[in-house]
Motif scaffolding. Structure first.
Motif, PDB file in Angstrom:
ATOM      1  N   SER A   1      -7.640  43.695  10.596  1.00 15.02           N
ATOM      2  CA  SER A   1      -8.189  42.672  11.490  1.00 15.02           C
ATOM      3  C   SER A   1      -9.701  42.633  11.318  1.00 15.02           C
ATOM      4  CB  SER A   1      -7.817  42.898  12.959  1.00 15.02           C
ATOM      5  OG  SER A   1      -8.630  43.860  13.568  1.00 15.02           O
ATOM      6  N   PRO A   2     -10.359  41.563  11.760  1.00 11.84           N
ATOM      7  CA  PRO A   2     -11.813  41.459  11.557  1.00 11.84           C
ATOM      8  C   PRO A   2     -12.616  42.627  12.106  1.00 11.84           C
ATOM      9  CG  PRO A   2     -10.912  39.330  12.180  1.00 11.84           C
ATOM     10  CD  PRO A   2      -9.797  40.320  12.325  1.00 11.84           C
ATOM     11  N   ASP A   3     -12.162  43.264  13.194  1.00 11.33           N
ATOM     12  CA  ASP A   3     -12.932  44.364  13.768  1.00 11.33           C
ATOM     13  C   ASP A   3     -12.197  45.704  13.674  1.00 11.33           C
ATOM     14  OD1 ASP A   3     -10.922  43.895  15.556  1.00 11.33           O
ATOM     15  OD2 ASP A   3     -12.212  43.771  17.331  1.00 11.33           O
ATOM     16  N   CYS A   4     -11.203  45.793  12.774  1.00 15.02           N
ATOM     17  CA  CYS A   4     -10.462  47.057  12.539  1.00 15.02           C
ATOM     18  C   CYS A   4      -9.737  47.545  13.788  1.00 15.02           C
ATOM     19  CB  CYS A   4     -11.392  48.149  12.021  1.00 15.02           C
ATOM     20  SG  CYS A   4     -12.324  47.723  10.542  1.00 15.02           S
ATOM     21  N   SER A   5      -9.277  46.652  14.626  1.00 13.30           N
ATOM     22  CA  SER A   5      -8.628  47.059  15.872  1.00 13.30           C
ATOM     23  C   SER A   5      -7.109  47.103  15.761  1.00 13.30           C
ATOM     24  CB  SER A   5      -9.027  46.103  17.004  1.00 13.30           C
ATOM     25  OG  SER A   5      -8.621  44.780  16.705  1.00 13.30           O
ATOM     26  N   GLU A   6      -6.527  46.561  14.701  1.00 10.80           N
ATOM     27  CA  GLU A   6      -5.075  46.509  14.576  1.00 10.80           C
ATOM     28  C   GLU A   6      -4.596  47.556  13.578  1.00 10.80           C
ATOM     29  OE1 GLU A   6      -3.698  42.637  13.622  1.00 10.80           O
ATOM     30  OE2 GLU A   6      -4.827  41.656  15.226  1.00 10.80           O
TER      31      GLU A   6
END
Length: 342
Positions: A71-76
């Motif tokens: 994900s764009p912010d490495c949250s998934e």
């Protein structure tokens, strides 16, 4: 998109342009330029989760994620797919650092009626408790736990008959509470934050103070583990499906980036079969996880959907116009003196 950055030594028709005194000509012109070239630092504070590396651009940021997140912010968390054919993850857990199997959660997606979800056990060579284990599994379509300890012997309980083999994502959470009087545990399980159940007098892994390494097996036991007390009631099938967000005692396990993890026959992502275009031309794939059907696309028919349905009828074109068939449409070639769509 407009330009984001810095400009210097601008000339138009060989004449230098002073950007400090230049003014917008109209509403479509950009606003005044700012003197100097202060690159905006978008990574302070850090915008990336789970140890992702933040990289600043002129007016935005991007994250370089580890192998376990996306994900764009490495949250998934990245999804792991298991084939069901000797596919598993074996994760070593230092007990003093974690505690062990006191709480956790896991997301699964499967249509498999039998298979190991998680199996937590001591290393087989550990002398005090090598045969103790606790398992969450799918048994004949139901969620079940099986366990063994010296105090309780082998036990197994159906936790819930909620359908978790429908090919949809399901979240399973659990907690274990130690009963000092009976020297056993109560296991509480919650499925999709809705369906809850508890079982008592379940053993397994009560040597939590031991200074050893336990092992968490995901989707199946490894070929070299020898848990000699596994009962016939305990499923030893490999699970076919997808797993993500494995959290054990408050810590998310790194399934792809931890060098100590043993993997076999797994891959990243959870494949929708229609994504690989399994149907011939002129056929539309419908379905989802592990199930798909091929249906003729609109305008085609026949066993192999190769027949273009004739959309022309005697009423398609007026005034002796000629109907020309298309794919789910038609056009009219008008005679002399006539025009229009039909």
């Amino acid at each position: 998109n407009g330009f984001g950055g810095c400009v210097r030594l601008l000339y138009i028709n060989e004449a230098p342009i002073n950007l400090d005194t230049n003014v917008p000509y109209g509403l479509m012109d950009p606003p005044f330029a700012t003197p100097g070239c202060p690159r905006e630092e978008n990574c302070h504070p850090d915008r990336c989760n789970n140890n992702g590396v933040c990289m600043s651009t002129w007016d935005d940021f991007s994250c370089r994620c580890s192998a376990d997140f996306t994900s764009p912010d490495c949250s998934e968390a990245v999804v792991a797919s298991f084939s069901g054919n000797m596919s598993y993850i074996r994760y070593p857990v230092p007990v003093r650092a974690f505690g062990f199997f006191e709480s956790g959660s896991i997301r699964i997606r499967t249509r498999d009626d039998n298979g190991v979800i998680l199996h937590a056990g001591w290393q087989d060579t550990y002398p005090l408790s090598s045969h103790e284990y606790i398992t969450l599994e799918i048994f004949q379509g139901s969620l079940r736990t099986a366990a063994y300890s010296a105090n309780t012997g082998p036990v197994s309980f159906i936790i819930s008959n909620v359908n978790i083999t429908d090919g949809e994502w399901h979240n399973i959470q659990w907690t274990r509470t130690h009963n000092l009087n009976s020297m056993s545990y109560e296991l509480s399980v919650l499925i999709d934050d809705t369906f809850g159940s508890s079982v008592s007098n379940i053993g397994g892994l009560n040597e939590l103070a031991a200074n050893g390494t336990a092992y968490l097996h995901i989707a199946g036991l490894t070929e070299f583990d020898n848990f000699t007390t596994l009962e016939e009631s305990h499923s030893q099938d490999y699970l076919r499906g997808c797993i993500s967000d494995v959290i054990l005692d408050g810590r998310q396990l790194m399934l792809f980036s931890d060098d100590n993890v043993v993997q076999s026959n797994i891959r990243r992502g959870c494949l929708n079969l229609c994504d690989i275009n399994p149907c011939p031309p002129n056929i539309t794939c419908t379905g989802g996880f592990e199930i798909f059907t091929c249906e003729c696309s609109t305008g085609f028919a026949g066993d192999d959907c190769s027949v273009n349905i004739d959309d022309c009828t005697p009423e398609s074109c007026y005034n002796n116009g000629t109907c020309v068939d298309g794919v789910n449409t038609f056009t009219c070639v008008c005679g002399n003196g006539f025009t229009g769509g039909q």
